[in-house]
Every structure is written in structure tokens, then in C-alpha cells.
Design an enzyme around this catalytic site. Structure first.
Site, short mmCIF file in Angstrom:
data_model
loop_
_atom_site.label_atom_id
_atom_site.label_comp_id
_atom_site.label_asym_id
_atom_site.label_seq_id
_atom_site.Cartn_x
_atom_site.Cartn_y
_atom_site.Cartn_z
N LYS A 39 0.84 -1.20 0.00
CA LYS A 39 0.00 0.00 0.00
C LYS A 39 0.87 1.25 0.00
O LYS A 39 1.76 1.40 0.84
CB LYS A 39 -0.91 0.03 1.24
CG LYS A 39 -1.81 1.27 1.29
CD LYS A 39 -2.88 1.13 2.36
CE LYS A 39 -2.53 1.77 3.67
NZ LYS A 39 -2.57 3.25 3.65
N ASP A 66 -3.52 4.49 -1.99
CA ASP A 66 -4.50 4.98 -1.02
C ASP A 66 -4.43 6.50 -0.94
O ASP A 66 -3.86 7.05 0.00
CB ASP A 66 -4.21 4.31 0.34
CG ASP A 66 -5.25 4.66 1.39
OD1 ASP A 66 -6.36 5.10 1.02
OD2 ASP A 66 -4.94 4.50 2.59
N LYS A 68 -7.24 8.53 -1.25
CA LYS A 68 -8.50 9.06 -0.66
C LYS A 68 -9.01 10.31 -1.38
O LYS A 68 -9.13 11.39 -0.80
CB LYS A 68 -8.31 9.35 0.83
CG LYS A 68 -7.93 8.11 1.64
CD LYS A 68 -7.92 8.39 3.13
CE LYS A 68 -7.69 7.17 3.98
NZ LYS A 68 -6.35 6.56 3.87
N ASP A 71 -13.17 15.39 -4.17
CA ASP A 71 -13.18 16.65 -4.92
C ASP A 71 -14.43 16.63 -5.81
O ASP A 71 -15.25 15.72 -5.71
CB ASP A 71 -11.89 16.76 -5.76
CG ASP A 71 -11.49 18.20 -6.04
OD1 ASP A 71 -12.40 19.04 -6.26
OD2 ASP A 71 -10.29 18.50 -6.08
N THR A 130 -11.23 6.79 10.99
CA THR A 130 -11.24 6.29 12.37
C THR A 130 -10.77 7.36 13.36
O THR A 130 -10.90 7.19 14.56
CB THR A 130 -10.36 5.03 12.51
OG1 THR A 130 -9.15 5.23 11.79
CG2 THR A 130 -11.06 3.80 11.97
N ARG A 221 3.23 -1.21 10.42
CA ARG A 221 4.42 -1.24 11.29
C ARG A 221 4.80 -2.60 11.88
O ARG A 221 6.00 -2.87 12.01
CB ARG A 221 4.25 -0.19 12.40
CG ARG A 221 4.39 1.22 11.86
CD ARG A 221 3.79 2.27 12.75
NE ARG A 221 2.33 2.20 12.74
CZ ARG A 221 1.55 3.01 13.44
NH1 ARG A 221 2.07 3.93 14.22
NH2 ARG A 221 0.23 2.89 13.35
O1 C5P Z 1 1.26 0.65 10.74
P1 C5P Z 1 -0.20 0.29 10.72
O2 C5P Z 1 -0.45 -1.18 10.64
O3 C5P Z 1 -0.98 0.97 11.82
O4 C5P Z 1 -0.69 0.90 9.34
C1 C5P Z 1 -2.05 0.91 8.99
C2 C5P Z 1 -2.21 1.58 7.67
O5 C5P Z 1 -3.60 1.70 7.39
C3 C5P Z 1 -1.65 3.00 7.60
O6 C5P Z 1 -1.20 3.22 6.26
C4 C5P Z 1 -2.86 3.87 7.89
O7 C5P Z 1 -2.80 5.13 7.26
C5 C5P Z 1 -3.98 3.06 7.26
N1 C5P Z 1 -5.28 3.33 7.81
C6 C5P Z 1 -5.57 3.17 9.16
N2 C5P Z 1 -6.82 3.44 9.62
C7 C5P Z 1 -7.75 3.85 8.79
C8 C5P Z 1 -7.48 4.01 7.44
C9 C5P Z 1 -6.22 3.74 6.98
O8 C5P Z 1 -4.73 2.77 9.94
N3 C5P Z 1 -8.96 4.07 9.24
#
Ligand code: C5P
Length: 240
Positions: A39, A66, A68, A71, A130, A221
Site C-alpha cells: 500500500k 490509497d 483518498k 473533490d 477512524t 508497522r
Molecule cells: O502501521 P499500521 O499497521 O498501523 O498501518 C495501517 C495503515 O492503514 C496505515 O497506512 C494507515 O494510514 C492506514 N489506515 C488506518 N486506519 C484507517 C485508514 C487507513 O490505519 N482508518
């Protein structure tokens, strides 16, 4: 459209590359042959542009771009066409942009796919960020609770022709019931047992997210910051 149910869950883990270009390429190299999806979010894309998509595609990955979109329909039609032409396999837009905007995105992507002989990307709606809660929704004039707003936006995204939504694992089961078996439900906020939560608060394990109805899970992560990202990926794959 890809029938995800026939694809092994391991190949439905999307690794979020929230890092700079050199780290992204190192991770892509480390995960080659194991992970199917990467992603790319705004930070990496706005620093590198389409070449990050080309490079990852050339390494054999499917790319979830991603960005988003949100517009006017004319602009989003163009954005979806450009993302499709660049090779993105999955793209996102805010369902709050409205039905006309989402329909324009589908039309733009379809036109580019036809013109360049490409598959239509999987097009997903963002329902409610979120980071928003009932109070911040109310401040925008949205008086429905978060869950009701998520379901309403998901319904509108599906009616506009999108393939599915991005949602937290907590919302996946209700969304699966609402949207049906074929809908894509892509869930971030996934943490293997024992992993650091980071800034995620409402999390589920990879296996639980799939059982709740996710079609794909996004993990960042716990893989990207592991000392051995390939081993971290494999451990998650084994846990499914
Ligand atoms: O590092 P981690 O597992 O938290 O990464 C989650 C990914 O999903 C990040 O790229 C974050 O921007 C994305 N994301 C999220 N919550 C959302 C939408 C997208 O954590 N509601």
C-alpha cells in the site's frame, strides 16, 4: 473483477509502506516472493509520484494506491483515470464526496482501463475516518452515530458502483452482512498477538479480522518496523 474468495488469505495481506522511498524499496525487496500487495499512501506518493507505483509493479506487486480522493466529480474522474493508467490495482475515495463523485471515479477508471487494456482497479470508499468520533461528526452537522454513518456511507458507495469499503475490523461483520459476499472490505488496525499497538486503538488479530468478514487486511508497522520484515510477514501468514 477479481474473485477474492478463491485467493489464499496470505495473498490478501496488504503491507502499508508508510516510509520514504529508499525504505520502501528495501521493504519491497525483502518481501518479494512472499507478499502480493503493497500500500502506497499520500506521504510516499506525493514525494515520489507515479514512479513508486511503476517500480513496485515492476517488482511483481499489486499496488493499493490509497490517496483518498475527495473533490468535484470532474476532478475525481480524472484522478481515477490517472491512477488506473499508472497501474494502481486498488484505489480509495471518500464516500462523503457523494454519489456523483463516486460514479465519476468509476467512469474515469473504466475509461482508462479500456483505453490502455488494463483491469479496472478495485475501487473502495472511505466511510468514516477512524480519527473521527460522534462529537467530531456532529461538529460537521452529521448527527448519526459513527456506526450508522459507516453503514450509510457503505451503502451509498456500493450503490454508486464501488467494489467495497475500507473499515475497521470492528465494523467488518456488520458491513459484510450489509454489502454481501462479493464486497471488498479492507481493514487496517490489524495487530498480531503481542505486537505494539502504535497509534491504533481498536485492533484485531489478522485471523480475527478475516473471520469478521475482511476480504483484505492492511498491516504496516508490525511488518515494516520488524528487524526481519519477511519473517514478520511469514509469521502473520502462518497465523491464518
Ligand atoms: O502501521 P499500521 O499497521 O498501523 O498501518 C495501517 C495503515 O492503514 C496505515 O497506512 C494507515 O494510514 C492506514 N489506515 C488506518 N486506519 C484507517 C485508514 C487507513 O490505519 N482508518
Amino acid at each position: 473483477m477479481l474473485d477474492f474468495v478463491q485467493v489464499p488469505q496470505k495473498d490478501r495481506i496488504i503491507v502499508a509502506l508508510d516510509c520514504d522511498m529508499s525504505q520502501a524499496l528495501d521493504l519491497a525487496e525483502a518481501l518479494q516472493g512472499q507478499a502480493s500487495w503493497l500500500k502506497v499512501g499520500m506521504t510516499l506518493y506525493y514525494s515520489q509520484g507515479p514512479r513508486i507505483v511503476y517500480e513496485l509493479k515492476e517488482m511483481g506487486y499489486k499496488v493499493f494506491l490509497d490517496l483518498k480522493f475527495h473533490d468535484i466529480p470532474h476532478q475525481v474522474r480524472g484522478a481515477a483515470a490517472s491512477a488506473t493508467r499508472n497501474g494502481a490495482d486498488m484505489i480509495t475515495m471518500h464516500a462523503l464526496g457523494g454519489a456523483a463523485m463516486m460514479q465519476a471515479a468509476v467512469e474515469g477508471a473504466q475509461a482508462a482501463a479500456d483505453d490502455f487494456g488494463l483491469d479496472l482497479p478495485i475501487m473502495l470508499g472511505i466511510t468514516v475516518l477512524t480519527s473521527m468520533d460522534a462529537a467530531s461528526l456532529a461538529a460537521c452537522g452529521i448527527e448519526r452515530g459513527v456506526n450508522d454513518q459507516v453503514l450509510e456511507m457503505a451503502k451509498q458507495a456500493q450503490a454508486a458502483g464501488l467494489a467495497g469499503v475500507v473499515a475497521s475490523p470492528q465494523e467488518a461483520a456488520a458491513l459484510r452482512t450489509l454489502l454481501g459476499e462479493d464486497a471488498y472490505i479492507v481493514t487496517p488496525g490489524v495487530r498480531p498477538a503481542g505486537a505494539e499497538l502504535g497509534d491504533q486503538s481498536r485492533v484485531a488479530s489478522p485471523a480475527d479480522a478475516f473471520s469478521a468478514g475482511a476480504s483484505h487486511i492492511v498491516v504496516g508497522r508490525p511488518i515494516t518496523q520488524a528487524s526481519d520484515p519477511a519473517a514478520a510477514f511469514e509469521a502473520i501468514a502462518q497465523s491464518l
